[in-house]
Design an enzyme around this catalytic site. Structure first.
Site, PDB file in Angstrom:
ATOM      1  N   ARG A 188      63.181  -4.204  30.783  1.00  0.00           N
ATOM      2  CA  ARG A 188      62.980  -3.052  31.672  1.00  0.00           C
ATOM      3  C   ARG A 188      63.387  -1.741  30.963  1.00  0.00           C
ATOM      4  O   ARG A 188      62.551  -0.961  30.538  1.00  0.00           O
ATOM      5  CB  ARG A 188      63.770  -3.262  32.982  1.00  0.00           C
ATOM      6  CG  ARG A 188      63.272  -2.403  34.136  1.00  0.00           C
ATOM      7  CD  ARG A 188      63.784  -0.975  34.109  1.00  0.00           C
ATOM      8  NE  ARG A 188      65.248  -0.900  34.117  1.00  0.00           N
ATOM      9  CZ  ARG A 188      65.907   0.222  33.846  1.00  0.00           C
ATOM     10  NH1 ARG A 188      65.269   1.338  33.554  1.00  0.00           N
ATOM     11  NH2 ARG A 188      67.234   0.222  33.839  1.00  0.00           N
ATOM     12  N   ASP A 189      64.671  -1.530  30.793  1.00  0.00           N
ATOM     13  CA  ASP A 189      65.145  -0.267  30.203  1.00  0.00           C
ATOM     14  C   ASP A 189      64.665  -0.123  28.761  1.00  0.00           C
ATOM     15  O   ASP A 189      64.361   0.970  28.293  1.00  0.00           O
ATOM     16  CB  ASP A 189      66.679  -0.246  30.264  1.00  0.00           C
ATOM     17  CG  ASP A 189      67.278   1.082  29.852  1.00  0.00           C
ATOM     18  OD1 ASP A 189      66.531   2.072  29.752  1.00  0.00           O
ATOM     19  OD2 ASP A 189      68.491   1.127  29.607  1.00  0.00           O
ATOM     20  N   HIS A 241      77.181   0.619  30.996  1.00  0.00           N
ATOM     21  CA  HIS A 241      75.857   0.740  30.363  1.00  0.00           C
ATOM     22  C   HIS A 241      75.967   1.856  29.316  1.00  0.00           C
ATOM     23  O   HIS A 241      75.776   3.033  29.623  1.00  0.00           O
ATOM     24  CB  HIS A 241      74.838   1.085  31.449  1.00  0.00           C
ATOM     25  CG  HIS A 241      73.421   1.115  30.979  1.00  0.00           C
ATOM     26  ND1 HIS A 241      72.480   0.204  31.391  1.00  0.00           N
ATOM     27  CD2 HIS A 241      72.761   1.951  30.148  1.00  0.00           C
ATOM     28  CE1 HIS A 241      71.316   0.485  30.840  1.00  0.00           C
ATOM     29  NE2 HIS A 241      71.453   1.544  30.075  1.00  0.00           N
ATOM     30  N   HIS A 277      75.167   3.793  25.688  1.00  0.00           N
ATOM     31  CA  HIS A 277      74.127   4.061  24.702  1.00  0.00           C
ATOM     32  C   HIS A 277      74.783   4.398  23.376  1.00  0.00           C
ATOM     33  O   HIS A 277      75.828   5.054  23.342  1.00  0.00           O
ATOM     34  CB  HIS A 277      73.231   5.217  25.179  1.00  0.00           C
ATOM     35  CG  HIS A 277      72.262   4.794  26.252  1.00  0.00           C
ATOM     36  ND1 HIS A 277      71.324   5.634  26.776  1.00  0.00           N
ATOM     37  CD2 HIS A 277      72.086   3.604  26.875  1.00  0.00           C
ATOM     38  CE1 HIS A 277      70.604   4.987  27.688  1.00  0.00           C
ATOM     39  NE2 HIS A 277      71.057   3.753  27.771  1.00  0.00           N
ATOM     40  N   CYS A 309      64.638   3.794  19.355  1.00  0.00           N
ATOM     41  CA  CYS A 309      64.057   3.763  18.020  1.00  0.00           C
ATOM     42  C   CYS A 309      64.871   4.654  17.088  1.00  0.00           C
ATOM     43  O   CYS A 309      65.112   5.818  17.396  1.00  0.00           O
ATOM     44  CB  CYS A 309      62.621   4.258  18.065  1.00  0.00           C
ATOM     45  SG  CYS A 309      61.884   4.374  16.446  1.00  0.00           S
ATOM     46  N   ASN A 366      69.947   2.292  23.517  1.00  0.00           N
ATOM     47  CA  ASN A 366      70.646   1.234  24.241  1.00  0.00           C
ATOM     48  C   ASN A 366      71.498   0.411  23.284  1.00  0.00           C
ATOM     49  O   ASN A 366      71.073   0.100  22.169  1.00  0.00           O
ATOM     50  CB  ASN A 366      69.616   0.298  24.893  1.00  0.00           C
ATOM     51  CG  ASN A 366      69.063   0.857  26.189  1.00  0.00           C
ATOM     52  OD1 ASN A 366      69.813   1.336  27.032  1.00  0.00           O
ATOM     53  ND2 ASN A 366      67.750   0.790  26.347  1.00  0.00           N
TER      54      ASN A 366
HETATM   55 MG    MG Z   1      69.806   2.416  28.910  1.00  0.00          MG
END
Ligand code: MG
Length: 321
Positions: free
Chosen positions: A34-35, A227, A229, A260, A269
């Site tokens: 998903r993310d 969560h 990053h 990327c 992520n």
């Molecule tokens: Mg994320």
């Protein structure tokens, strides 16, 4: 090393050396399908997405965020949610949360038999307006019936909080603002809150401060997920800090999908493999097979036509890109 290679030439594995004050077990909330894919420029065919989710589950991931029931115009990469979800029907024992922005999205998810959904709120006004075209309070009002109806249907609800640590328009985010939105989502009935460092600016002291404030506001640690990053290389340090505060649910994206390394807009992520390497070294159980996951991410990198940004995937792949 305590881990013996299973055959062939020896390969590196971290030595298991536990550290004090950390949990024995962590549940990884895998967000790659998903993310991750939502933030990749290429659109992956639905059969490949289905195989991706199956491979992630086969690697031992017990929670795989599968797709998003937002309007296809918003997220064309995930416009095939209706086609994808039925292809996952054979995955018993795996939690497959899906993103729903509103009641319409919830209806679509429930019609397909989703047992777990997620809503996405912003801690800051600027991002709430940009992402949801609503103020923070208006967005929470929109989520209230979604959470209530999901709960009524016995469906688990996760609440995402974006921009908990910093915002691209507003700069540093006051801790009280994060606590306010977290409390509201908790009171609405969200079973879990995922604290998002959407632009990756958090550092460990900041993470400690926010977690202490949330715990002081009577949000049970069992309801919290993180969560992070890796935009500035802080995701693992921040995760370790959160584990030290008792958090046992960590979001990560297989192969670092959605980030990327060659794009400035990278969302970055945290790669599930990088997380696994650390947790394995710490002796923290996840139930996930690192080799299988690396193979899966290498396979997906081939589909996307670029190397995985995960350091661990690159280090363990037979032909690193
Ligand atoms: Mg994320």
């Amino acid at each position: 090393m305590t881990d013996e290679p299973t055959g062939g030439s020896p390969r590196p594995l971290p030595m298991r050396v536990p550290a004090d004050g950390l949990p024995d077990q962590v549940r990884i909330h895998e967000v790659g399908p998903r993310d991750g894919l939502q933030n990749e420029s290429s659109v992956v065919p639905v059969e490949v997405k289905a195989e991706f989710v199956h491979r992630l589950a086969a690697a031992g991931l017990t929670t795989v965020e599968a797709t998003s029931f937002v309007h296809p115009r918003w997220v064309p990469q995930l416009a095939d949610a209706e086609e994808l979800f039925p292809l996952l029907g054979d995955l018993t024992g795996v939690r497959l949360p899906v993103l729903v922005p509103n009641e319409r999205g919830l209806d679509r998810a429930l019609a397909l038999g989703a047992r777990e959904v997620a809503v996405f709120a912003s801690v800051t006004e600027s991002f709430s307006r940009a992402n949801l075209n609503r103020s923070v309070d208006e967005a929470l009002a929109m989520f209230a019936p979604v959470v209530a109806r999901a709960a009524g249907a016995g469906v688990r609800v996760r609440g995402y909080l974006s921009m908990c640590f910093g915002d691209p328009w507003e700069g540093p985010v006051p801790v009280a603002q994060t606590v306010h939105v977290a409390r509201r989502l908790h009171e609405l009935g969200c079973d879990e809150l995922s604290l998002g460092d959407t632009i990756g600016v958090a550092t460990p002291g900041h993470v400690s401060t926010v977690l202490r404030a949330l715990l002081a506001a009577d949000i049970p640690v069992q309801h919290l997920a993180v969560h992070f990053h890796d935009t500035y290389g802080q995701a693992l340090a921040n995760t370790l800090t959160a584990l030290g505060h008792g958090v046992t649910t960590v979001d990560a994206s297989a192969g670092g999908l959605g980030g990327c390394p060659f794009a400035r807009s990278a969302t970055g992520n945290l790669a599930t493999e990088d997380l696994l390497w650390m947790l394995r070294g710490l002796g923290i159980e996840t139930g996930v097979d690192l080799d299988q996951l690396v193979a899966t991410s290498a396979w997906m990198a081939d589909h996307l036509g670029r190397p995985s940004p995960s350091r661990t995937v690159r280090a363990l792949s037979p032909h690193p890109g």
